[in-house]
Design a protein around this motif. Structure first.
Motif, PDB file in Angstrom:
ATOM      1  N   LEU A 347       0.825  -1.204   0.000  1.00 43.13           N
ATOM      2  CA  LEU A 347       0.000   0.000   0.000  1.00 43.13           C
ATOM      3  C   LEU A 347       0.861   1.257   0.000  1.00 43.13           C
ATOM      4  N   ASP A 348       1.893   1.277   0.840  1.00 44.70           N
ATOM      5  CA  ASP A 348       2.784   2.440   0.905  1.00 44.70           C
ATOM      6  C   ASP A 348       3.519   2.641  -0.418  1.00 44.70           C
ATOM      7  N   ALA A 349       3.929   1.550  -1.052  1.00 41.69           N
ATOM      8  CA  ALA A 349       4.634   1.655  -2.328  1.00 41.69           C
ATOM      9  C   ALA A 349       3.745   2.297  -3.384  1.00 41.69           C
ATOM     10  N   ALA A 350       2.468   1.964  -3.371  1.00 37.06           N
ATOM     11  CA  ALA A 350       1.535   2.550  -4.335  1.00 37.06           C
ATOM     12  C   ALA A 350       1.387   4.049  -4.105  1.00 37.06           C
ATOM     13  N   ARG A 351       1.478   4.470  -2.845  1.00 35.19           N
ATOM     14  CA  ARG A 351       1.335   5.892  -2.520  1.00 35.19           C
ATOM     15  C   ARG A 351       2.596   6.672  -2.861  1.00 35.19           C
ATOM     16  N   GLY A 352       3.757   5.999  -2.874  1.00 36.08           N
ATOM     17  CA  GLY A 352       5.005   6.610  -3.301  1.00 36.08           C
ATOM     18  C   GLY A 352       5.577   7.592  -2.310  1.00 36.08           C
ATOM     19  N   ALA A 353       6.543   8.409  -2.806  1.00 38.91           N
ATOM     20  CA  ALA A 353       7.235   9.441  -2.027  1.00 38.91           C
ATOM     21  C   ALA A 353       7.729   8.870  -0.704  1.00 38.91           C
ATOM     22  N   GLU A 354       7.419   9.540   0.411  1.00 37.79           N
ATOM     23  CA  GLU A 354       7.935   9.095   1.701  1.00 37.79           C
ATOM     24  C   GLU A 354       6.938   8.246   2.467  1.00 37.79           C
ATOM     25  N   ALA A 355       5.864   7.793   1.818  1.00 38.55           N
ATOM     26  CA  ALA A 355       4.880   6.953   2.494  1.00 38.55           C
ATOM     27  C   ALA A 355       5.555   5.721   3.087  1.00 38.55           C
ATOM     28  N   GLY A 356       5.289   5.461   4.376  1.00 34.83           N
ATOM     29  CA  GLY A 356       5.902   4.324   5.054  1.00 34.83           C
ATOM     30  C   GLY A 356       7.277   4.625   5.607  1.00 34.83           C
TER      31      GLY A 356
END
Length: 389
Positions: A347-356
């Motif tokens: 999920l974080d990878a899909a959101r990109g940038a600094e997510a996670g």
């Protein structure tokens, strides 16, 4: 009727053809290669535990895992972006596809006897047949393109599911590697020493300093026979690797939301990320300071200081001489439980940038009383990029 249906099909296919974007296969292949790197790193844990130099071996295992994780993150982000692109195309073509499917359904439901006759006579019947024969390849091409898109989406979904399952099972291994690394660093007795720690002087300096700048300046002025590494640090300008896998959140002197600017980089990292020294250096200070969390100050060359702030754990003692790539500490934060980690990572990878990437490492480089822009010294590689808008 046959002529009318043929005209419906021609109208449905009259819209400009969509250009075919590159398929998700490349992103999936890159993500699968990253997953293989992750599995290899996890598989090396047993060998690292039995190695003569556990610190180096465990550091390589953790670094390999984090690099693989970052590459997998990038592959998943690209694959997810491709899936979103395909879904956007479906929405844009919804009307056209509905007309095509409607016309095809009407043709299938028409009585065979009606299909063979035309009220305008045999010539009109032949003409409508020719139109239908010309339309059929177009319908087939659209159906094949639609199937390819659906296959791409299925491939991306399978990649996401496989990644989530693999990451969940590997989390325990890397957490154990971090625990073993902290223990191995503490037990290591072969670390060379340039000078003995002077706790009283450092303590007094730390207590008197009201800023990181004042503290670093005081350390630089301390008369110590440090015997800084002889490597050509100045010659390495522009080629240093980043000390941690992450995203440069705020560049040199860029104000944050509160308007505060710092003469260094703020790097967003994942919880418990490994921090390494990018150059041979002597530890000048390690420990808590003000609201910076744990701080590590190293001397890569006489007159230069490199500062790492915001760590949860710091490794080594004042006076230790580190090799390039040696661990200096771990970031704080807590990862999701193993059963949730994989799904959350996808999920974080899909959101990109600094997510996670919930933790922040502050990196500062100083020469005497002057701060230097890390952008002139460090290399950003494909898995450690500055944040993109």
């Amino acid at each position: 009727m046959k002529m009318r249906l043929a005209l419906m099909l021609c109208a449905a296919l009259a819209a400009p053809a969509w250009s075919q974007p590159s398929p998700a296969n490349q992103a999936v292949a890159e993500a699968e290669a990253a997953a293989a790197l992750l599995r290899a790193a996890i598989g090396q844990l047993a060998d690292a535990v039995a190695a003569d130099d556990q610190v180096t071996a465990l550091t390589e295992v953790i670094r390999g895992y984090e690099l693989g994780l970052s590459a997998l993150r990038d592959g998943l982000r690209q694959a997810t972006a491709r899936e979103a692109e395909l879904r956007t195309r479906f929405e844009a073509q919804r009307g056209q596809l509905s007309r095509v499917l409607g016309a095809m359904t009407a043709l299938q439901q028409s009585p065979e006897s009606t299909m063979l006759l035309h009220p305008a006579g045999g010539l009109a019947n032949a003409r409508s047949g020719m139109i239908l024969s010309g339309v059929t390849p177009g319908l087939r091409a659209q159906a094949e393109a639609l199937q390819e898109d659906l296959d791409e989406i299925a491939t991306v979904r399978q990649l996401q599911a496989n990644a989530a399952g693999m990451l969940g099972s590997g989390l325990d291994s890397v957490q154990e590697a971090r625990r073993l690394l902290a223990s191995a660093v503490t037990d290591r007795s072969s670390m060379p020493l340039r000078y003995d720690e002077d706790p009283a002087e450092l303590q007094a300096l730390r207590d008197a300093a009201d800023s990181l700048e004042a503290f670093a300046t005081g350390i630089a002025r301390m008369e110590k026979d440090v015997g800084a590494p002889m490597d050509d640090f100045e010659g390495a300008q522009g080629s240093l690797p980043l000390p941690v896998v992450g995203t440069v959140l705020r560049p040199y002197a860029e104000p944050d939301a509160a308007g505060v600017s710092r003469p260094g980089w703020v790097i967003a990292t994942a919880p418990a990320a490994l921090v390494q020294t990018p150059w041979p250096a002597t530890i000048r200070y390690r420990g808590p300071f003000l609201d910076y969390g744990n701080v590590m100050i190293t001397e890569p060359a006489r007159g230069y200081l490199m500062i790492f702030a915001g760590l949860s754990q710091v490794f080594g003692e004042v006076g230790d001489v580190l090799k390039a790539g040696d661990p200096v500490g771990l970031m704080g934060g807590a990862e999701a439980p193993a059963q949730e980690f994989g799904a959350q990572f996808v999920l974080d990878a899909a959101r990109g940038a600094e997510a996670g990437r919930s933790e922040s490492l502050y990196l500062e480089l100083r020469r005497g009383n002057e701060t230097l822009d890390p952008a002139d010294w460090f290399v950003l590689n494909p898995v450690v990029d500055p944040q993109q808008d």
